[in-house]
Design an enzyme around this catalytic site. Structure first.
Site, mmCIF file in Angstrom:
data_model
loop_
_atom_site.group_PDB
_atom_site.id
_atom_site.type_symbol
_atom_site.label_atom_id
_atom_site.label_comp_id
_atom_site.label_asym_id
_atom_site.label_seq_id
_atom_site.Cartn_x
_atom_site.Cartn_y
_atom_site.Cartn_z
ATOM 1 C CE LYS A 227 51.021 43.832 -31.308
ATOM 2 N NZ LYS A 227 51.766 44.545 -30.245
ATOM 3 C CG HIS A 252 48.463 43.705 -35.248
ATOM 4 N ND1 HIS A 252 49.494 44.316 -35.905
ATOM 5 C CD2 HIS A 252 47.996 44.627 -34.367
ATOM 6 C CE1 HIS A 252 49.645 45.556 -35.441
ATOM 7 N NE2 HIS A 252 48.736 45.770 -34.510
ATOM 8 C CG HIS A 278 45.969 50.223 -33.712
ATOM 9 N ND1 HIS A 278 45.410 49.089 -34.235
ATOM 10 C CD2 HIS A 278 47.170 49.835 -33.200
ATOM 11 C CE1 HIS A 278 46.223 48.061 -34.039
ATOM 12 N NE2 HIS A 278 47.301 48.492 -33.417
HETATM 13 P P1 C2E Z 1 54.080 47.877 -30.407
HETATM 14 O O1 C2E Z 1 55.370 47.391 -29.796
HETATM 15 O O2 C2E Z 1 52.905 47.983 -29.518
HETATM 16 O O3 C2E Z 1 54.362 49.280 -31.068
HETATM 17 C C1 C2E Z 1 53.312 50.078 -31.517
HETATM 18 C C2 C2E Z 1 53.808 51.197 -32.406
HETATM 19 O O4 C2E Z 1 54.634 52.074 -31.635
HETATM 20 C C3 C2E Z 1 54.685 50.745 -33.565
HETATM 21 O O5 C2E Z 1 53.885 50.331 -34.647
HETATM 22 C C4 C2E Z 1 55.438 52.028 -33.855
HETATM 23 O O6 C2E Z 1 54.627 52.934 -34.570
HETATM 24 C C5 C2E Z 1 55.655 52.628 -32.474
HETATM 25 N N1 C2E Z 1 56.973 52.213 -31.943
HETATM 26 C C6 C2E Z 1 57.236 51.259 -31.040
HETATM 27 N N2 C2E Z 1 58.569 51.202 -30.786
HETATM 28 C C7 C2E Z 1 59.149 52.118 -31.551
HETATM 29 C C8 C2E Z 1 60.508 52.559 -31.728
HETATM 30 O O7 C2E Z 1 61.449 52.060 -31.117
HETATM 31 N N3 C2E Z 1 60.734 53.565 -32.619
HETATM 32 C C9 C2E Z 1 59.728 54.153 -33.309
HETATM 33 N N4 C2E Z 1 59.989 55.149 -34.154
HETATM 34 N N5 C2E Z 1 58.420 53.768 -33.171
HETATM 35 C C10 C2E Z 1 58.144 52.773 -32.304
HETATM 36 P P2 C2E Z 1 54.511 49.383 -35.787
HETATM 37 O O8 C2E Z 1 55.862 49.820 -36.150
HETATM 38 O O9 C2E Z 1 53.492 49.287 -36.866
HETATM 39 O O10 C2E Z 1 54.637 47.988 -35.073
HETATM 40 C C11 C2E Z 1 53.515 47.210 -34.740
HETATM 41 C C12 C2E Z 1 53.926 46.101 -33.833
HETATM 42 O O11 C2E Z 1 54.888 45.286 -34.503
HETATM 43 C C13 C2E Z 1 54.623 46.559 -32.568
HETATM 44 O O12 C2E Z 1 53.670 46.896 -31.585
HETATM 45 C C14 C2E Z 1 55.432 45.323 -32.213
HETATM 46 O O13 C2E Z 1 54.617 44.335 -31.607
HETATM 47 C C15 C2E Z 1 55.850 44.808 -33.561
HETATM 48 N N6 C2E Z 1 57.182 45.313 -33.940
HETATM 49 C C16 C2E Z 1 57.501 46.426 -34.610
HETATM 50 N N7 C2E Z 1 58.812 46.524 -34.796
HETATM 51 C C17 C2E Z 1 59.375 45.436 -34.217
HETATM 52 C C18 C2E Z 1 60.726 44.957 -34.083
HETATM 53 O O14 C2E Z 1 61.718 45.570 -34.539
HETATM 54 N N8 C2E Z 1 60.907 43.772 -33.420
HETATM 55 C C19 C2E Z 1 59.844 43.084 -32.908
HETATM 56 N N9 C2E Z 1 60.099 41.939 -32.253
HETATM 57 N N10 C2E Z 1 58.572 43.510 -33.027
HETATM 58 C C20 C2E Z 1 58.342 44.667 -33.667
HETATM 59 FE FE FE Z 2 49.109 47.425 -33.041
HETATM 60 FE FE FE Z 3 49.550 48.414 -28.017
#
Ligand code: C2E
Ligand code: FE
Ligand code: FE
Ligand code: SIN
Ligand code: SIN
Ligand code: SIN
Length: 363
Positions: A227, A252, A278
């Site tokens: 990231k 990332h 991951h």
């Molecule tokens: P992260 O916040 O560390 O989230 C890691 C993973 O946790 C996400 O991978 C997703 O699989 C799950 N996760 C987190 N929050 C939710 C949720 O509210 N609902 C569901 N169903 N799953 C959730 P993912 O989706 O590949 O996202 C990777 C990273 O991208 C996230 O890391 C975050 O940094 C960013 N991201 C994802 N969605 C959003 C978003 O809507 N807004 C923002 N600002 N960042 C996002």
């Molecule tokens: Fe990640």
């Molecule tokens: Fe994390």
């Protein structure tokens, strides 16, 4: 503290575990003193074996300067190579004895007891040696006693070697991360530690070896290191990401892989693989490669669960924390889809342990 400094301090925290071992020499010293006392010996030394040069290095020795001797000669060398206890009653009339050491030190060796120090895999890591039993010679009972003490010496040395290795890995990791321009993401130190601990719990109950679990605990926290390469406006966006933003965000995993990969270091190789995998999903619908099932390494499958679980129950710029209940029920829904079903069964049967990891390391 700026954010980069904060992140570095998080990484440095890993090192606190490690500094415990700075007292290896003092531990070995008291073992040598204890052995001298209990055996009625004149001197004791503890050697560390270097298998590459086939030499013994004295780590601790009574009344002599540090020594470095070949393991191909002498009683200690015999113990190292045969992996068996050696008892010598009359050194100068014993074929195993190498008088060169006496010549160098001016000491007159009479009787010798030498016990090999072995690691878990029965490899020689050193020798514990006692010289000149007062008014007598060493017996089998003395050998048994020294063997007991030696087990402790062996684990102390083994731990110190492992910690040294981790310390140098850690220095490399910090260097690599520090050389990147900035740390961007807002995940807290506690999140990364918790991911390490949930992963270790999964690894343990899955049946990984202690060494693998340890490696996992230290490297799982690096999963999002990539990231660093993602712009702030995306990482910190309070709302939902659009398609282009999410595509960039997904990079990332690969950025982290390239950042951490180090062909000479198994810890960094694991850290890199975890970063790469991951966000893969068990059903093949994840990124960056759409790997499926056991094409994803056990490390990747484990960290996927640990990371998502912790992301769900935590606050993010774009979401509120979920309850434990909701998070566990989400994992259950994704059993066999996003996540490895065997690992989900393990994870959901340790809810109490997981809750205490979260509670003990709350943000
Ligand atoms: P992260 O916040 O560390 O989230 C890691 C993973 O946790 C996400 O991978 C997703 O699989 C799950 N996760 C987190 N929050 C939710 C949720 O509210 N609902 C569901 N169903 N799953 C959730 P993912 O989706 O590949 O996202 C990777 C990273 O991208 C996230 O890391 C975050 O940094 C960013 N991201 C994802 N969605 C959003 C978003 O809507 N807004 C923002 N600002 N960042 C996002
Ligand atoms: Fe990640
Ligand atoms: Fe994390
Ligand atoms: C030492 O030689 O005592 C240092 C070993 C360590 O602390 O890892
Ligand atoms: C370990 O204890 O984890 C093995 C050390 C290594 O990977 O080099
Ligand atoms: C860290 O920055 O604390 C480690 C990498 C991460 O998970 O963001």
């Amino acid at each position: 503290m700026n954010s980069a400094e904060h992140k570095l301090s998080v990484l440095l925290d890993f090192g606190k575990v490690i500094n415990k071992t700075k007292t290896l020499n003092s531990v070995l010293e008291s073992m040598a003193d204890f052995a001298r006392e209990i055996l009625g010996a004149d001197r004791c030394s503890i050697f560390v074996y270097d298998r590459f040069s086939d030499e013994l290095w004295s780590k601790v020795a009574h009344e002599i300067e540090p020594l470095r001797i070949t393991a191909r000669k002498g009683v200690a060398g015999y113990a190292a190579l045969s992996k068996e206890t050696q008892i010598v009653v009359d050194a100068y009339n014993d074929y195993r004895f190498n008088p060169e050491v006496d010549k160098a030190t001016g000491y007159l060796t009479q009787s010798i007891l030498a016990v090999p120090l072995l690691d878990n895999h029965e490899n020689t890591i050193g020798v514990f040696q006692a010289l000149n039993k007062k008014n007598s010679v060493f017996t089998n009972i003395d050998a048994e006693l020294l063997l007991l003490i030696s087990n402790y010496a062996a684990s102390a040395i083994e731990n110190a070697i492992l910690y040294d290795k981790i310390r140098s890995t850690q220095a490399k990791i910090i260097h690599k991360l520090a050389s990147a321009a900035e740390f961007k993401d807002q995940e807290t130190s506690k999140h990364t530690k918790r991911v390490g601990l949930y992963s270790a719990l999964l690894g343990t109950h899955y049946g990984l070896s202690e060494d693998e679990v340890h490696k996992l605990e230290l490297t799982a926290p690096m999963h999002d290191a990539g990231k660093i390469g993602i712009p702030d406006r995306i990482i910190l966006k309070p709302g939902k990401l659009d398609d282009d933003e999410f595509a960039l965000m997904q990079s990332h995993a690969t950025i982290g892989y390239n950042l951490l990969l180090d062909p000479e270091d198994t810890y960094l190789q694991t850290a890199a693989l975890i970063s790469y995998e991951h966000h893969e999903k068990y059903n093949g619908k994840g990124y960056p490669n759409g790997k499926k099932g056991e094409e994803i390494s056990i490390y990747g499958r484990i960290v996927a669960i640990a990371d998502v679980f912790d992301a769900l129950v935590s606050q993010r710029p774009y979401k509120l924390p979920w309850s434990f209940e909701k998070a566990f029920s989400y994992l259950q829904d994704e059993r066999g889809e996003h996540f490895d079903p065997t690992l989900i069964d393990i994870f959901t049967s340790h809810k109490e342990a997981i809750r205490s990891i979260y509670e003990d390391l709350k943000d």
